[in-house]
Design a protein around this motif. Structure first.
Motif, PDB file in Angstrom:
ATOM      1  N   VAL A   1      42.464  28.623   8.637  1.00 17.48           N
ATOM      2  CA  VAL A   1      41.453  29.661   8.813  1.00 17.48           C
ATOM      3  C   VAL A   1      40.082  29.119   8.458  1.00 17.48           C
ATOM      4  O   VAL A   1      39.910  28.397   7.480  1.00 17.48           O
ATOM      5  N   GLY A   2      39.078  29.484   9.276  1.00 14.46           N
ATOM      6  CA  GLY A   2      37.693  29.104   9.011  1.00 14.46           C
ATOM      7  C   GLY A   2      37.181  27.947   9.844  1.00 14.46           C
ATOM      8  O   GLY A   2      35.972  27.660   9.831  1.00 14.46           O
ATOM      9  N   ILE A   3      38.055  27.255  10.587  1.00 11.69           N
ATOM     10  CA  ILE A   3      37.626  26.141  11.423  1.00 11.69           C
ATOM     11  C   ILE A   3      36.895  26.687  12.653  1.00 11.69           C
ATOM     12  O   ILE A   3      37.429  27.511  13.389  1.00 11.69           O
ATOM     13  N   ARG A   4      35.673  26.214  12.850  1.00 18.80           N
ATOM     14  CA  ARG A   4      34.902  26.624  14.023  1.00 18.80           C
ATOM     15  C   ARG A   4      35.295  25.775  15.228  1.00 18.80           C
ATOM     16  O   ARG A   4      35.582  24.580  15.104  1.00 18.80           O
ATOM     17  N   LEU A   5      35.290  26.386  16.414  1.00 17.20           N
ATOM     18  CA  LEU A   5      35.622  25.696  17.651  1.00 17.20           C
ATOM     19  C   LEU A   5      34.348  25.296  18.381  1.00 17.20           C
ATOM     20  O   LEU A   5      33.362  26.047  18.384  1.00 17.20           O
ATOM     21  N   THR A   6      34.369  24.140  18.995  1.00 13.86           N
ATOM     22  CA  THR A   6      33.184  23.680  19.736  1.00 13.86           C
ATOM     23  C   THR A   6      33.038  24.401  21.065  1.00 13.86           C
ATOM     24  O   THR A   6      31.938  24.475  21.620  1.00 13.86           O
ATOM     25  N   LYS A   7      34.154  24.911  21.585  1.00 16.68           N
ATOM     26  CA  LYS A   7      34.142  25.679  22.824  1.00 16.68           C
ATOM     27  C   LYS A   7      35.035  26.902  22.634  1.00 16.68           C
ATOM     28  O   LYS A   7      35.925  26.920  21.795  1.00 16.68           O
ATOM     29  N   GLU A   8      34.772  27.927  23.450  1.00 14.39           N
ATOM     30  CA  GLU A   8      35.628  29.105  23.411  1.00 14.39           C
ATOM     31  C   GLU A   8      37.048  28.738  23.806  1.00 14.39           C
ATOM     32  O   GLU A   8      37.262  27.953  24.740  1.00 14.39           O
TER      33      GLU A   8
ATOM     34  N   ALA B   1      52.517  35.210  21.543  1.00 17.56           N
ATOM     35  CA  ALA B   1      51.094  34.888  21.500  1.00 17.56           C
ATOM     36  C   ALA B   1      50.893  33.407  21.803  1.00 17.56           C
ATOM     37  O   ALA B   1      51.669  32.554  21.351  1.00 17.56           O
ATOM     38  N   VAL B   2      49.844  33.107  22.561  1.00 15.10           N
ATOM     39  CA  VAL B   2      49.560  31.739  22.975  1.00 15.10           C
ATOM     40  C   VAL B   2      48.063  31.484  22.827  1.00 15.10           C
ATOM     41  O   VAL B   2      47.245  32.316  23.242  1.00 15.10           O
ATOM     42  N   LEU B   3      47.711  30.348  22.234  1.00 13.81           N
ATOM     43  CA  LEU B   3      46.316  29.930  22.141  1.00 13.81           C
ATOM     44  C   LEU B   3      46.087  28.786  23.112  1.00 13.81           C
ATOM     45  O   LEU B   3      46.725  27.723  23.000  1.00 13.81           O
ATOM     46  N   SER B   4      45.166  28.979  24.073  1.00 12.59           N
ATOM     47  CA  SER B   4      44.822  27.930  25.042  1.00 12.59           C
ATOM     48  C   SER B   4      43.622  27.160  24.524  1.00 12.59           C
ATOM     49  O   SER B   4      42.539  27.731  24.339  1.00 12.59           O
ATOM     50  N   VAL B   5      43.820  25.883  24.259  1.00 10.47           N
ATOM     51  CA  VAL B   5      42.770  25.027  23.689  1.00 10.47           C
ATOM     52  C   VAL B   5      42.255  24.085  24.773  1.00 10.47           C
ATOM     53  O   VAL B   5      43.045  23.362  25.394  1.00 10.47           O
ATOM     54  N   MET B   6      40.944  24.095  24.977  1.00  6.83           N
ATOM     55  CA  MET B   6      40.328  23.250  25.997  1.00  6.83           C
ATOM     56  C   MET B   6      39.246  22.390  25.348  1.00  6.83           C
ATOM     57  O   MET B   6      38.065  22.736  25.320  1.00  6.83           O
ATOM     58  N   SER B   7      39.656  21.236  24.775  1.00  7.79           N
ATOM     59  CA  SER B   7      38.713  20.313  24.116  1.00  7.79           C
ATOM     60  C   SER B   7      37.774  21.073  23.178  1.00  7.79           C
ATOM     61  O   SER B   7      36.550  20.959  23.260  1.00  7.79           O
ATOM     62  N   SER B   8      38.365  21.825  22.258  1.00  5.84           N
ATOM     63  CA  SER B   8      37.590  22.757  21.448  1.00  5.84           C
ATOM     64  C   SER B   8      37.404  22.326  19.993  1.00  5.84           C
ATOM     65  O   SER B   8      36.679  22.989  19.249  1.00  5.84           O
ATOM     66  N   PHE B   9      38.021  21.202  19.571  1.00  6.69           N
ATOM     67  CA  PHE B   9      37.967  20.805  18.169  1.00  6.69           C
ATOM     68  C   PHE B   9      37.063  19.600  17.978  1.00  6.69           C
ATOM     69  O   PHE B   9      37.052  18.673  18.786  1.00  6.69           O
ATOM     70  N   ALA B  10      36.315  19.617  16.887  1.00  7.58           N
ATOM     71  CA  ALA B  10      35.394  18.514  16.595  1.00  7.58           C
ATOM     72  C   ALA B  10      36.133  17.299  16.050  1.00  7.58           C
ATOM     73  O   ALA B  10      35.647  16.165  16.168  1.00  7.58           O
ATOM     74  N   GLU B  11      37.313  17.514  15.449  1.00  9.85           N
ATOM     75  CA  GLU B  11      38.103  16.415  14.907  1.00  9.85           C
ATOM     76  C   GLU B  11      39.582  16.768  14.973  1.00  9.85           C
ATOM     77  O   GLU B  11      39.946  17.911  15.239  1.00  9.85           O
ATOM     78  N   LYS B  12      40.414  15.778  14.724  1.00 12.54           N
ATOM     79  CA  LYS B  12      41.853  16.013  14.771  1.00 12.54           C
ATOM     80  C   LYS B  12      42.245  17.055  13.717  1.00 12.54           C
ATOM     81  O   LYS B  12      41.875  16.954  12.550  1.00 12.54           O
ATOM     82  N   THR B  13      43.017  18.072  14.138  1.00 15.03           N
ATOM     83  CA  THR B  13      43.359  19.191  13.260  1.00 15.03           C
ATOM     84  C   THR B  13      44.790  19.636  13.504  1.00 15.03           C
ATOM     85  O   THR B  13      45.235  19.707  14.653  1.00 15.03           O
ATOM     86  N   ASP B  14      45.506  19.914  12.422  1.00 16.59           N
ATOM     87  CA  ASP B  14      46.851  20.487  12.531  1.00 16.59           C
ATOM     88  C   ASP B  14      46.724  22.007  12.599  1.00 16.59           C
ATOM     89  O   ASP B  14      46.256  22.649  11.652  1.00 16.59           O
TER      90      ASP B  14
END
Length: 418
Positions: free
Chosen positions: A195-202, A146-159
């Motif tokens: 769990v529960g962190i909302r993403l700014t972009k899909e 499984a792979v999660l592709s992240v494209m500038s999706s977080f509002a702040e630095k997150t582990d």
């Protein structure tokens, strides 16, 4: 005269002797009577927790939030007791591992002293990756499935960590009912933390297929687990043939499962000839009752294939390659494992089935037999653009059948428990 006196003396002696016997008999104590403890309402939940097929000790096993927890022993086993029927949330927790949660169901028509076996295989949580708001990266679980592709999706630095884990059925019922899980079975299930962190972009969740592009499951949907331990459909899943993977969009860190429908059928639950254990308590001649006698057995548990899976795959999908055969067999085994728990194979589980009491001048005989059932799981698969259904039969052990007599040494009576 002498003869008359002699006979009178004999009669007197016999009378005194008889009087002594009568007195002795009337003073004998009565056997102490105790209640039949098999009538006490009690239900058993037990199992073996593993991680990668190795026993996992120190796992917290808890029913609901307000009951004491128990910990798995060195061999990964645990046992819980319930005093009434109902639906209970069962939680497995160990620091560093993905939590496992399911619901056990003891319905109104459940026989007294019934047992449910729940044996999860727990997965170590993946190491976290630090993601900044401007990150454009891919986060994969250690297996690369499984792979999660992240494209500038977080509002702040997150582990962020992504872990593929082996789930359990949402519900466990006595003997496991034949009703299919309403949400299907997990093709691949992941926990994306925190769990529960909302993403700014899909972002895109991708699950790489194990088979080639010649073979795929007929239907796959993305579900998200809610706070009630239910899978709720979150999005459609797309088969990306160019990457030979299933993909779906997500907008929140959570537990997700790409799930496939299935059907299950089978015969009646039967009592096998396997004896889990027996006990004889002979209290004849002892007027005092015997109490707090532990009943311990080695319960036969687990499941295994009746169908030769590789042979069934070859006969269903003519011309299938060896690599696809191996990968599909592995995936079907995973699906059934997600529904049955643990791994294919039978094992014995040491359990204590409360205590028994035996009245004075009584004898108890106890036997415990394994229950079993044959199930058939069916999955819809597309092979070279043609739909097929593959059926896989398994045998599983589903509980215990208790047989006992608890009777006076001078009478014949008894009972049978299920």
């Amino acid at each position: 005269m002498k003869k008359t006196l002699f006979f009178l003396w004999v009669i007197l002696l016999v009378g005194v002797t008889s009087s002594g016997f009568i007195s002795c008999t009337s003073n004998e104590p009565s056997p102490e009577q105790v209640d039949d403890s098999f009538n006490d309402e009690i239900y058993f939940v037990s199992g073996r927790v593993t991680s990668g097929q190795s026993s996992l000790s120190g796992v917290s096993v808890k029913i609901d939030n307000d009951t004491p927890e128990t910990m798995t022993s060195a061999d990964g086993t645990y046992q819980l007791f319930l005093s009434k029927k109902g639906n209970y949330v069962l939680r497995f927790h160990k620091d560093g591992y993905v939590d496992i949660v399911t619901t056990i169901l003891f319905s109104d028509n459940t026989p007294n002293r019934s047992s449910i076996v729940v044996s999860p295989d727990m997965t170590l949580s993946s190491a976290a990756v630090t993601v900044t708001p401007d990150s454009e990266i891919e986060i994969a679980d250690p297996t690369g499935r499984a792979v999660l592709s992240v494209m500038s999706s977080f509002a702040e630095k997150t582990d962020v960590s992504l872990t593929v884990y082996k789930e359990l059925p949402v519900n466990y019922a006595l003997g496991n009912s034949l009703k299919s899980e309403p949400y299907g079975v997990g093709y691949t299930t992941v926990e994306i933390s925190p769990v529960g962190i909302r993403l700014t972009k899909e972002s895109t969740l991708r699950v790489n297929k194990q088979t080639s592009d010649a073979i795929s499951f007929a239907s796959v949907d993305l579900y998200q687990r809610n706070t009630n331990n239910e899978w709720v459909k979150a999005n459609d899943v797309t088969l990306d043939k160019s990457r030979n993977a299933y993909t779906a969009s997500i907008t929140e860190l959570s537990s997700y499962s790409m799930r496939i429908p299935y059907t299950v059928s089978g015969g009646q639950e039967t009592v096998s000839d396997h004896l889990n254990g027996s006990l004889d308590v002979d209290n004849c001649g002892n007027m005092a009752a015997r109490e707090n006698i532990e009943i311990k057995v080695s319960q036969l548990c687990g499941w295994d294939f009746v169908t030769d899976l590789h042979k069934e795959v070859r006969s269903t999908f003519s011309g299938i390659s060896q690599s696809d055969e191996d990968a599909l067999c592995s995936k079907i085994t995973e699906q059934i494992t997600s529904l049955e728990g643990s791994f294919a194979g039978f094992y014995e589980l040491p359990v204590t089935l409360s205590t028994a009491s035996v009245s004075g001048n009584s004898v108890m005989h106890y036997e415990n037999y394994a229950k079993e059932r044959i199930l058939t799981y069916s999955f819809d698969i597309v092979y070279q653009n043609t739909p097929y259904t593959i059926a896989v039969m398994i045998k599983k052990y589903t509980g215990m059948d208790e047989r006992y007599t608890n009777k006076s040494c001078y009478q014949h009576s008894g009972g049978q428990g299920q």
